[in-house]
Design a protein around this motif. Structure first.
Motif, PDB file in Angstrom:
ATOM      1  N   ARG A 183       0.813  -1.241   0.054  1.00  0.00           N
ATOM      2  CA  ARG A 183      -0.068  -0.070  -0.111  1.00  0.00           C
ATOM      3  C   ARG A 183       0.930   1.450   0.050  1.00  0.00           C
ATOM      4  NH1 ARG A 183      -5.218  -0.280   1.327  1.00  0.00           N
ATOM      5  NH2 ARG A 183      -5.218   1.512   2.831  1.00  0.00           N
ATOM      6  N   GLU A 184       2.260   1.207   0.386  1.00  0.00           N
ATOM      7  CA  GLU A 184       2.885   2.315   0.629  1.00  0.00           C
ATOM      8  C   GLU A 184       3.814   2.633  -0.526  1.00  0.00           C
ATOM      9  OE1 GLU A 184       4.627   1.587   4.467  1.00  0.00           O
ATOM     10  OE2 GLU A 184       2.783   1.775   5.442  1.00  0.00           O
ATOM     11  N   HIS A 185       4.131   1.427  -1.346  1.00  0.00           N
ATOM     12  CA  HIS A 185       5.194   1.535  -2.318  1.00  0.00           C
ATOM     13  C   HIS A 185       4.538   1.057  -3.722  1.00  0.00           C
ATOM     14  CE1 HIS A 185       7.380   1.183   1.331  1.00  0.00           C
ATOM     15  NE2 HIS A 185       8.137   1.743   0.953  1.00  0.00           N
ATOM     16  N   PRO A 186       5.138   1.514  -4.864  1.00  0.00           N
ATOM     17  CA  PRO A 186       4.545   1.104  -6.177  1.00  0.00           C
ATOM     18  C   PRO A 186       5.041  -0.225  -6.762  1.00  0.00           C
ATOM     19  CG  PRO A 186       6.788   2.543  -6.365  1.00  0.00           C
ATOM     20  CD  PRO A 186       6.502   2.349  -4.891  1.00  0.00           C
ATOM     21  N   TYR A 187       4.680  -1.374  -5.818  1.00  0.00           N
ATOM     22  CA  TYR A 187       5.120  -2.634  -6.273  1.00  0.00           C
ATOM     23  C   TYR A 187       3.818  -3.516  -6.105  1.00  0.00           C
ATOM     24  CZ  TYR A 187       9.188  -0.791  -4.519  1.00  0.00           C
ATOM     25  OH  TYR A 187      10.594  -0.015  -4.035  1.00  0.00           O
ATOM     26  N   GLU A 188       3.812  -4.588  -6.797  1.00  0.00           N
ATOM     27  CA  GLU A 188       2.830  -5.801  -6.443  1.00  0.00           C
ATOM     28  C   GLU A 188       3.364  -6.697  -5.716  1.00  0.00           C
ATOM     29  OE1 GLU A 188       0.876  -9.298  -9.035  1.00  0.00           O
ATOM     30  OE2 GLU A 188       0.393  -7.291 -10.221  1.00  0.00           O
ATOM     31  N   VAL A 189       2.880  -6.828  -4.576  1.00  0.00           N
ATOM     32  CA  VAL A 189       3.494  -8.096  -3.587  1.00  0.00           C
ATOM     33  C   VAL A 189       2.848  -9.344  -3.893  1.00  0.00           C
ATOM     34  CG1 VAL A 189       3.799  -8.893  -1.246  1.00  0.00           C
ATOM     35  CG2 VAL A 189       4.251  -6.254  -1.951  1.00  0.00           C
ATOM     36  N   PRO A 223      -9.715  -4.912   2.887  1.00  0.00           N
ATOM     37  CA  PRO A 223     -10.527  -5.459   2.060  1.00  0.00           C
ATOM     38  C   PRO A 223      -9.962  -5.392   0.596  1.00  0.00           C
ATOM     39  CG  PRO A 223     -11.694  -4.059   3.426  1.00  0.00           C
ATOM     40  CD  PRO A 223     -10.289  -3.679   3.802  1.00  0.00           C
ATOM     41  N   LEU A 224      -9.919  -6.563  -0.075  1.00  0.00           N
ATOM     42  CA  LEU A 224      -9.444  -6.747  -1.348  1.00  0.00           C
ATOM     43  C   LEU A 224     -10.595  -7.016  -2.368  1.00  0.00           C
ATOM     44  CD1 LEU A 224      -6.604  -9.326  -0.417  1.00  0.00           C
ATOM     45  CD2 LEU A 224      -6.081  -6.902  -1.095  1.00  0.00           C
ATOM     46  N   ARG A 239      -6.842  -5.989  -5.979  1.00  0.00           N
ATOM     47  CA  ARG A 239      -6.633  -4.620  -5.688  1.00  0.00           C
ATOM     48  C   ARG A 239      -7.188  -4.548  -4.322  1.00  0.00           C
ATOM     49  NH1 ARG A 239      -9.547  -4.208  -9.733  1.00  0.00           N
ATOM     50  NH2 ARG A 239      -9.427  -3.306 -11.526  1.00  0.00           N
ATOM     51  N   PHE A 240      -6.398  -3.401  -3.529  1.00  0.00           N
ATOM     52  CA  PHE A 240      -7.022  -3.148  -2.245  1.00  0.00           C
ATOM     53  C   PHE A 240      -8.152  -2.262  -2.619  1.00  0.00           C
ATOM     54  CE2 PHE A 240      -2.684  -3.879  -0.936  1.00  0.00           C
ATOM     55  CZ  PHE A 240      -2.945  -4.654   0.168  1.00  0.00           C
ATOM     56  N   ALA A 241      -9.498  -2.381  -1.721  1.00  0.00           N
ATOM     57  CA  ALA A 241     -10.648  -2.060  -2.167  1.00  0.00           C
ATOM     58  C   ALA A 241     -10.658  -0.346  -2.281  1.00  0.00           C
ATOM     59  CB  ALA A 241     -11.659  -2.243  -1.210  1.00  0.00           C
ATOM     60  N   ASP A 242      -9.716   0.355  -1.573  1.00  0.00           N
ATOM     61  CA  ASP A 242      -9.462   1.867  -1.839  1.00  0.00           C
ATOM     62  C   ASP A 242      -8.483   2.251  -2.778  1.00  0.00           C
ATOM     63  OD1 ASP A 242      -6.993   1.168  -0.691  1.00  0.00           O
ATOM     64  OD2 ASP A 242      -7.490   1.796   1.551  1.00  0.00           O
ATOM     65  N   GLY A 243      -8.043   1.206  -3.652  1.00  0.00           N
ATOM     66  CA  GLY A 243      -7.264   1.408  -4.762  1.00  0.00           C
ATOM     67  C   GLY A 243      -5.831   1.675  -4.370  1.00  0.00           C
ATOM     68  N   ILE A 244      -5.289   1.404  -3.344  1.00  0.00           N
ATOM     69  CA  ILE A 244      -3.877   1.813  -2.910  1.00  0.00           C
ATOM     70  C   ILE A 244      -3.093   0.344  -2.917  1.00  0.00           C
ATOM     71  CG2 ILE A 244      -2.221   2.923  -1.191  1.00  0.00           C
ATOM     72  CD1 ILE A 244      -4.551   4.567  -0.466  1.00  0.00           C
ATOM     73  N   GLY A 245      -2.619   0.041  -3.999  1.00  0.00           N
ATOM     74  CA  GLY A 245      -1.743  -1.296  -3.773  1.00  0.00           C
ATOM     75  C   GLY A 245      -2.273  -2.346  -4.260  1.00  0.00           C
ATOM     76  N   LYS A 246      -1.522  -3.528  -4.750  1.00  0.00           N
ATOM     77  CA  LYS A 246      -1.998  -4.817  -5.251  1.00  0.00           C
ATOM     78  C   LYS A 246      -1.295  -5.980  -4.549  1.00  0.00           C
ATOM     79  CE  LYS A 246      -3.274  -3.276 -10.138  1.00  0.00           C
ATOM     80  NZ  LYS A 246      -3.202  -3.782 -11.316  1.00  0.00           N
TER      81      LYS A 246
END
Length: 331
Positions: A183-189, A223-224, A239-246
């Motif tokens: 959620r804090e970085h531009p990566y897909e974990v 939530p995802l 995706r996180f439901a709020d759109g921040i991160g994957k």
């Protein structure tokens, strides 16, 4: 030159190639090799750059469209960015990507991006220094994270995927830290279920932390919702439901995706493998070095791919773990 596409005996069209450029690695991850390491291939036993380029170009003529360069750890191969540049120039290849443990990314990220590498997978099994050491047997987390951050400064390198092997008794404690990291970085974990390719040959099903369990644990706190899945993709992405991160889940043990597998592998010593868990291989290095024409090599490759396994059978009675470990096959 365009050749007929590669079709296996089950009607699957083959378009993805994993190339291991070395069996050597500067880590000793517990799910991959013993603490003392393995007996490495002799230098002359490893495919030369021009041999890798020739095979990749031939396979591109036969319908391979994506290539991933792996190891061992590919960045320990001398002049590896030069090999990457050779492959990105091959006509008909849509993408050349790299899987790395990140230890040498500070040194090589710029050269690899300049060589045309457009996608990177970086293995990070813990965000806690002591636990990272316990898993990899190397005190290297700060350096890996610096390399990852350096890579992220290049717009051409995105999206960047961070891979963690999911092992019961270890990874449960990493799920929420990784969710926050995503959620804090531009990566897909992405979490990859632990597979029976370990050097100690101690794998069993009880050690597999499943993708469903991982989803439930993260979804309770963050939530995802499903993200679009590309054809033949191995990961179920959310995706996180709020759109921040994957978050990505790769579930080869609990939910095998063999039915639409489009992948083959070339080992560092020039063996073609049609499945990660193949018990048989096809030697391409010897024909390469004894005068085989491209037509000769094409026939060898087609014969091998026609026999490609329908599925890996990990969950079935009588499953036999291949002799090669993950580091000797290529991730």
């Amino acid at each position: 030159m365009q050749r007929e596409p590669l079709i296996d005996g089950h009607g699957r069209r083959i378009s993805d190639l994993r190339i291991s450029v070395t069996d050597r690695c500067n880590f000793r991850c517990q799910y991959c090799m013993p603490a003392e390491g393995l007996k490495w291939l002799e230098r002359d036993g490893i495919l030369r750059f021009e041999e890798i380029e020739r095979l990749a170009a031939l396979l591109a003529q036969m319908g391979i469209r994506t290539v991933r360069l792996t190891g061992g750890e590919p960045l320990v191969r001398k002049d590896f960015p030069a090999l990457a540049a050779l492959l990105t120039r091959i006509e008909k290849l849509d993408e050349v990507s790299v899987t790395t443990n990140g230890f040498l990314l500070e040194r090589d990220a710029q050269a690899l991006v300049q060589a045309g590498i457009a996608r990177f997978n970086v293995s990070v099994d813990s965000l806690q220094r002591d636990r990272f050491f316990a898993q990899t047997r190397r005190d290297a987390l700060p350096r890996v994270l610096r390399g990852l951050a350096h890579l992220a400064t290049f717009p051409e390198a995105h999206p960047i995927k961070v891979n963690a092997v999911a092992i019961r008794g270890f990874t449960e404690h990493e799920l929420l830290p990784f969710a926050r990291f995503a959620r804090e970085h531009p990566y897909e974990v992405r979490f990859i279920e632990y597979m029976p390719l370990d050097g100690d040959r101690s794998w069993d099903m009880t050690q597999v932390l499943t993708g469903a369990e991982i989803f439930d644990a993260i979804n309770k706190h963050f939530p995802l919702e499903p993200a679009e899945r590309a054809p033949h993709a191995t990961a179920r992405t959310h995706r996180f439901a709020d759109g921040i991160g994957k978050i990505g889940l790769i579930n080869p043990v609990s939910e095998p995706f063999c039915g639409d597998c489009d992948r083959i592998r070339l080992t560092a010593d020039g063996r073609l493998r049609t499945c990660l868990f193949s018990l048989n291989e096809t030697d391409l290095r010897t024909p390469l070095r004894t005068g085989a024409t491209d037509d000769d090599l094409e026939q060898l490759i087609r014969d091998a791919i026609w026999r490609k396994e329908l599925k890996h059978r990990v969950n079935e009675p009588g499953f036999i773990q291949p002799q090669r470990t993950m580091s000797a096959i290529g991730g």
